[in-house]
Design a protein around this motif. Structure first.
Motif, PDB file in Angstrom:
ATOM      1  N   ALA A 178       7.611  -0.461  -5.205  1.00 49.18           N
ATOM      2  CA  ALA A 178       7.211   0.321  -3.933  1.00 49.18           C
ATOM      3  C   ALA A 178       8.179   0.893  -3.649  1.00 49.18           C
ATOM      4  O   ALA A 178       9.324   0.644  -2.832  1.00 49.18           O
ATOM      5  CB  ALA A 178       6.812  -1.101  -2.873  1.00 49.18           C
ATOM      6  N   GLN A 202       0.864  -1.275  -0.006  1.00 51.50           N
ATOM      7  CA  GLN A 202      -0.002   0.044   0.172  1.00 51.50           C
ATOM      8  C   GLN A 202       0.866   1.278  -0.021  1.00 51.50           C
ATOM      9  O   GLN A 202       1.611   1.397   0.771  1.00 51.50           O
ATOM     10  CB  GLN A 202      -0.810   0.040   1.221  1.00 51.50           C
ATOM     11  CG  GLN A 202      -1.877  -1.124   1.301  1.00 51.50           C
ATOM     12  CD  GLN A 202      -2.862  -0.832   0.271  1.00 51.50           C
ATOM     13  OE1 GLN A 202      -3.416   0.253   0.030  1.00 51.50           O
ATOM     14  NE2 GLN A 202      -3.453  -1.991  -0.571  1.00 51.50           N
ATOM     15  N   PRO A 203       0.405   2.112  -0.729  1.00 53.40           N
ATOM     16  CA  PRO A 203       1.389   3.373  -0.904  1.00 53.40           C
ATOM     17  C   PRO A 203       1.178   4.393   0.469  1.00 53.40           C
ATOM     18  O   PRO A 203       0.496   3.926   1.143  1.00 53.40           O
ATOM     19  CB  PRO A 203       1.197   4.075  -2.104  1.00 53.40           C
ATOM     20  CG  PRO A 203      -0.313   3.593  -2.256  1.00 53.40           C
ATOM     21  CD  PRO A 203      -0.536   2.227  -2.028  1.00 53.40           C
ATOM     22  N   PRO A 204       2.046   5.172   0.684  1.00 50.93           N
ATOM     23  CA  PRO A 204       1.815   6.277   1.695  1.00 50.93           C
ATOM     24  C   PRO A 204       0.399   6.788   1.574  1.00 50.93           C
ATOM     25  O   PRO A 204      -0.053   7.338   0.619  1.00 50.93           O
ATOM     26  CB  PRO A 204       2.887   7.246   1.520  1.00 50.93           C
ATOM     27  CG  PRO A 204       3.882   6.492   0.990  1.00 50.93           C
ATOM     28  CD  PRO A 204       3.379   5.482  -0.169  1.00 50.93           C
ATOM     29  N   SER A 205      -0.165   6.859   2.634  1.00 47.20           N
ATOM     30  CA  SER A 205      -1.734   7.322   2.828  1.00 47.20           C
ATOM     31  C   SER A 205      -1.907   7.808   4.308  1.00 47.20           C
ATOM     32  O   SER A 205      -1.038   7.634   5.077  1.00 47.20           O
ATOM     33  CB  SER A 205      -2.595   6.293   2.542  1.00 47.20           C
ATOM     34  OG  SER A 205      -2.570   5.098   3.452  1.00 47.20           O
ATOM     35  N   GLY A 228       3.330   3.779   3.983  1.00 45.46           N
ATOM     36  CA  GLY A 228       3.001   2.522   3.217  1.00 45.46           C
ATOM     37  C   GLY A 228       3.016   1.378   3.946  1.00 45.46           C
ATOM     38  O   GLY A 228       3.383   1.219   5.310  1.00 45.46           O
ATOM     39  N   TRP A 245       8.646   3.555  -1.897  1.00 42.97           N
ATOM     40  CA  TRP A 245       8.571   4.163  -0.322  1.00 42.97           C
ATOM     41  C   TRP A 245       9.176   3.059   0.335  1.00 42.97           C
ATOM     42  O   TRP A 245       9.682   3.638   1.636  1.00 42.97           O
ATOM     43  CB  TRP A 245       7.213   4.313  -0.225  1.00 42.97           C
ATOM     44  CG  TRP A 245       6.265   3.035   0.067  1.00 42.97           C
ATOM     45  CD1 TRP A 245       6.181   2.161   0.898  1.00 42.97           C
ATOM     46  CD2 TRP A 245       5.381   2.741  -1.279  1.00 42.97           C
ATOM     47  NE1 TRP A 245       5.341   0.962   0.370  1.00 42.97           N
ATOM     48  CE2 TRP A 245       4.986   1.469  -0.846  1.00 42.97           C
ATOM     49  CE3 TRP A 245       5.221   3.244  -2.311  1.00 42.97           C
ATOM     50  CZ2 TRP A 245       4.046   0.576  -1.816  1.00 42.97           C
ATOM     51  CZ3 TRP A 245       4.511   2.364  -3.453  1.00 42.97           C
ATOM     52  CH2 TRP A 245       3.780   1.253  -2.860  1.00 42.97           C
TER      53      TRP A 245
END
Length: 289
Positions: free
Chosen positions: A258, A66-69, A75, A260
């Motif tokens: 990915a 999951q990307p940074p959020s 992430g 991140w």
């Protein structure tokens, strides 16, 4: 007329105060930012559960990569583990190893430099030749050779990095001891019949310590890099224990999908290194004033 002048002076004074404060803040803004970064990293190391209450060792496979959020600030990794949580909980291991390394270098290097500067003669020559040999070898290469001989583990990494930094502290301490040894108050103490060890403890060591302590702050940043580099190479704690260097090593396999996983831990390490070095240089400048 006098009242008018007093009122005008009061207005100028009130207007001048914010200007002085703003100029001070502008001149010291980077130092304040560096201090904030250092305090945040220290908070991560001492109270990781306060900053990240999750489990750094378990994840949700359905949420992998999951990307940074807003939910996952840094992430998630290939196992669905929150990267921010792993960075926070890995700070304690990485920074404790760094602190141990700097403490070893500070104590051993200061002792060698103090002995060389105070004794002089053949003792000084012998110690400084060993120091010159250590300085001729790049510190990371020396640490790598030492940790290979000592074996894997965070403790061995800390010892290896600490030994590789001893020469820097020894040279600085020796130069300060030589400077202080010729001061008038030291000569007066000798002339007054004070014993040599009392002069060493009361006059030479306290007046030689400040530049060495400032160097410790600067070298702390370099030690963070060395510890992270050895951890990146696999010499640190065993997986799945989070360590800053090992997190970058794990993420490099997924760099194409990915970014991140390597970029954000790398930026954190850079921020801590720059903050430590800037605070060390600021302390050194203040000490020379």
């Amino acid at each position: 007329m006098v009242d008018l002048l007093d009122e005008r002076s009061g207005i100028i004074a009130r207007l001048g105060r914010p200007t002085i404060r703003w100029s001070w803040l502008r001149a010291n803004a980077f130092a304040l930012l560096a201090a904030a970064v250092a305090l945040l990293a220290l908070g991560w190391a001492l109270f990781p559960s306060v900053f990240a209450s999750g489990d750094p060792l378990t994840g949700v496979p359905a949420q992998k990569f999951q990307p940074p959020s807003a939910e996952h600030w840094f992430g998630t990794d290939n196992l669905g583990r929150d990267l921010y949580t792993r960075m926070v909980h890995g700070a304690g291991l990485s920074l404790s190893a760094t602190l141990t390394a700097v403490a070893i270098a500070l104590l051993a290097g200061s002792l060698l430099g103090l002995l060389a500067g105070a004794a002089g003669g053949i003792v000084d020559a012998a110690i400084m030749r060993v120091v010159d040999v250590l300085l001729a070898i790049p510190s990371l290469l020396l640490a790598l050779a030492l940790v290979t001989a000592l074996g894997f583990g965070t403790r061995n990494v800390a010892v290896a990095v600490g030994v590789s930094l001893i020469a820097n502290f020894a040279r600085v301490m020796r130069s300060e001891v030589l400077r202080v040894r010729g001061a008038d108050y030291v000569e007066a103490a000798h002339a007054g019949g004070v014993r040599w060890y009392a002069v060493l403890a009361r006059h030479i060591l306290p007046n030689s310590a400040q530049p060495v302590l400032a160097l410790a702050a600067v070298e702390f940043g370099m030690a963070v890099l060395s510890v992270s580099a050895l951890s990146f190479l696999g010499y640190g704690a065993k997986p799945p224990t989070p360590e800053w260097g090992s997190l970058i090593s794990e993420g490099r396999n997924y760099l194409a999908i990915a970014w991140w996983l390597t970029t954000l831990p790398g930026l954190v390490i850079i921020a801590v290194v720059v903050a430590a070095q800037h605070l060390g240089r600021t302390a050194a400048k203040e000490g020379h004033r």
